[in-house]
Design an enzyme around this catalytic site. Structure first.
Site, mmCIF file in Angstrom:
data_model
loop_
_atom_site.group_PDB
_atom_site.id
_atom_site.type_symbol
_atom_site.label_atom_id
_atom_site.label_comp_id
_atom_site.label_asym_id
_atom_site.label_seq_id
_atom_site.Cartn_x
_atom_site.Cartn_y
_atom_site.Cartn_z
ATOM 1 N N HIS A 201 22.163 -16.202 26.051
ATOM 2 C CA HIS A 201 21.170 -16.928 26.854
ATOM 3 C C HIS A 201 19.838 -17.017 26.106
ATOM 4 O O HIS A 201 19.170 -18.042 26.121
ATOM 5 C CB HIS A 201 20.917 -16.199 28.180
ATOM 6 C CG HIS A 201 22.101 -16.127 29.082
ATOM 7 N ND1 HIS A 201 22.775 -14.955 29.346
ATOM 8 C CD2 HIS A 201 22.737 -17.083 29.806
ATOM 9 C CE1 HIS A 201 23.763 -15.185 30.177
ATOM 10 N NE2 HIS A 201 23.772 -16.464 30.471
ATOM 11 N N LYS B 185 30.104 -22.044 24.326
ATOM 12 C CA LYS B 185 31.169 -21.136 24.772
ATOM 13 C C LYS B 185 31.857 -21.711 26.006
ATOM 14 O O LYS B 185 33.062 -21.633 26.161
ATOM 15 C CB LYS B 185 30.607 -19.758 25.079
ATOM 16 C CG LYS B 185 31.727 -18.780 25.278
ATOM 17 C CD LYS B 185 31.269 -17.471 25.815
ATOM 18 C CE LYS B 185 32.249 -16.984 26.821
ATOM 19 N NZ LYS B 185 31.874 -17.157 28.185
ATOM 20 N N ASP B 186 31.074 -22.309 26.898
ATOM 21 C CA ASP B 186 31.642 -23.005 28.058
ATOM 22 C C ASP B 186 31.773 -24.476 27.686
ATOM 23 O O ASP B 186 31.050 -25.332 28.200
ATOM 24 C CB ASP B 186 30.739 -22.823 29.272
ATOM 25 C CG ASP B 186 30.674 -21.375 29.716
ATOM 26 O OD1 ASP B 186 31.700 -20.838 30.129
ATOM 27 O OD2 ASP B 186 29.592 -20.776 29.604
ATOM 28 N N GLU C 130 22.113 -11.994 24.667
ATOM 29 C CA GLU C 130 21.581 -12.703 23.501
ATOM 30 C C GLU C 130 21.982 -14.183 23.475
ATOM 31 O O GLU C 130 21.263 -15.011 22.930
ATOM 32 C CB GLU C 130 22.032 -12.028 22.199
ATOM 33 C CG GLU C 130 21.157 -10.873 21.773
ATOM 34 C CD GLU C 130 19.698 -11.278 21.477
ATOM 35 O OE1 GLU C 130 19.467 -12.305 20.830
ATOM 36 O OE2 GLU C 130 18.798 -10.550 21.916
ATOM 37 N N GLN D 280 30.553 -22.486 42.744
ATOM 38 C CA GLN D 280 31.409 -22.604 41.556
ATOM 39 C C GLN D 280 32.381 -21.435 41.431
ATOM 40 O O GLN D 280 33.103 -21.344 40.445
ATOM 41 C CB GLN D 280 30.577 -22.772 40.286
ATOM 42 C CG GLN D 280 29.793 -21.550 39.854
ATOM 43 C CD GLN D 280 28.884 -21.876 38.677
ATOM 44 O OE1 GLN D 280 27.839 -22.507 38.837
ATOM 45 N NE2 GLN D 280 29.253 -21.460 37.481
ATOM 46 N N GLN E 147 32.494 -26.980 30.441
ATOM 47 C CA GLN E 147 31.293 -27.168 31.275
ATOM 48 C C GLN E 147 30.304 -28.111 30.576
ATOM 49 O O GLN E 147 29.732 -29.008 31.208
ATOM 50 C CB GLN E 147 30.653 -25.809 31.524
ATOM 51 C CG GLN E 147 29.246 -25.875 32.087
ATOM 52 C CD GLN E 147 28.725 -24.517 32.503
ATOM 53 O OE1 GLN E 147 29.112 -24.011 33.537
ATOM 54 N NE2 GLN E 147 27.860 -23.921 31.712
HETATM 55 O O1 PAF Z 1 26.972 -21.422 32.719
HETATM 56 C C1 PAF Z 1 26.472 -20.957 33.756
HETATM 57 O O2 PAF Z 1 25.878 -19.885 33.765
HETATM 58 C C2 PAF Z 1 26.587 -21.737 35.046
HETATM 59 O O3 PAF Z 1 27.814 -22.361 35.140
HETATM 60 C C3 PAF Z 1 25.438 -22.722 35.264
HETATM 61 C C4 PAF Z 1 25.434 -23.816 34.203
HETATM 62 C C5 PAF Z 1 24.116 -21.990 35.252
HETATM 63 C C6 PAF Z 1 25.583 -23.413 36.609
HETATM 64 O O4 PAF Z 1 25.549 -22.496 37.660
#
Ligand code: PAF
Length: 280
Positions: free
Chosen positions: A37, A149-150, A35, A61, A153
């Site tokens: 996403h 949440k990230d 949910e 990553q 990032q």
């Molecule tokens: O957050 C994620 O799912 C990943 O780090 C992303 C941004 C798709 C990069 O691979």
């Protein structure tokens, strides 16, 4: 909904779609959609004429020893979910399509990556910054949507866009939580039922620190000690970090007497969970 497997197919389709696809929104994902996403997709739909979702488990990553090979890849189910959200296309390249074996160029963000998850996941943010830049170059979105949440990032991607003058609007979207407060994550699938109950202690600790800051408690060492107690009282856990940081620099602060971000990474069993909230 189209599924594009190659860079050429994606570029050609976006070129042919022309102005009808503008503004074009991108939701970058590694699949195993939930949910959280779908909330990004819905936000993108509300702002853009067309939405592309990338589904790519990005090898660069993952640090050595992490879960790259066992990361869940339910691609058909992901496509069904996205079809229901009226997504225009899914970009799902193979690793060989995105990375030439002899590539030597990466995108490295310094400073922001020295904190929080950075020291625990060597190379992780270089991998994220590099793949996100490549996705932007391939798909030329006008806006890209990232979950808070990230949070680290999100800040890293914002910095890449700013420093490299990329013409993409970065749109942050709030963390989506289950009814019990646990932040949605594809990695929650690794939790056993008792560990899933235990995981509630993470958001509970974050929100109680947030409330205490709102009530005027600003001594970070006191706030962190309380969060630690609360998390460890819920069961065996390995705390990687519990920090209260400046939201722009991600540097730890000593007093929470201005806007801050409270962030944590905790291992419960085989699962590494991250979460954060703003305060006050
Ligand atoms: O957050 C994620 O799912 C990943 O780090 C992303 C941004 C798709 C990069 O691979």
């Amino acid at each position: 909904m189209q599924v594009w497997k190659t860079i050429n197919t994606a570029r050609e389709a976006i070129h042919v779609g022309g102005a009808d696809l503008r503004p074009l929104g991108l939701v970058p994902t590694m699949g195993a959609l939930h949910e959280g996403h779908l909330a990004l997709v819905r936000e993108a739909r509300s702002r853009c004429a067309a939405v592309i979702v990338s589904v790519f488990v990005n090898p660069t990553q993952f640090s050595p020893g992490e879960d790259f090979s066992r990361y869940p890849r339910p691609f058909d189910r992901d496509c069904e979910l996205l079809e229901n959200e009226s997504v225009c296309a899914v970009f799902a390249p193979d690793p060989g399509e995105m990375y030439d074996g002899d590539a030597t160029t990466t995108v490295q963000v310094s400073g922001l990556t020295d904190h929080l998850c950075g020291p625990f996941r060597p190379g992780h943010f270089n991998g994220v910054a590099t793949i996100v830049t490549k996705l932007f170059n391939v798909l030329s979105p006008d806006a890209a949507f990232f979950g808070e949440k990230d949070f680290q990032q999100l800040q890293v991607v914002r910095r890449v866009v700013r420093d490299l003058n990329l013409p993409v609007d970065i749109v942050p979207c709030p963390t989506v939580r289950d009814a019990d407060g646990v932040a949605l994550s594809s990695r929650n699938a690794y939790l056993t039922p008792p560990q899933r109950v235990q995981a509630r202690s993470l958001s509970a600790a974050l929100f109680s620190a947030k409330n205490r800051i709102a009530c005027g408690v600003s001594d970070v060492s006191v706030l962190i000690a309380d969060m630690r107690r609360q998390i460890l009282a819920a069961g065996p856990a390995q705390i990687e970090y519990l920090e209260i940081v400046d939201p722009d620099t991600l540097k730890p602060v000593v007093r929470a007497d201005r806007p801050v971000r409270i962030a944590l990474a905790v291992r419960i069993g085989a699962c590494r969970l991250i979460d954060n909230v703003p305060a006050p």
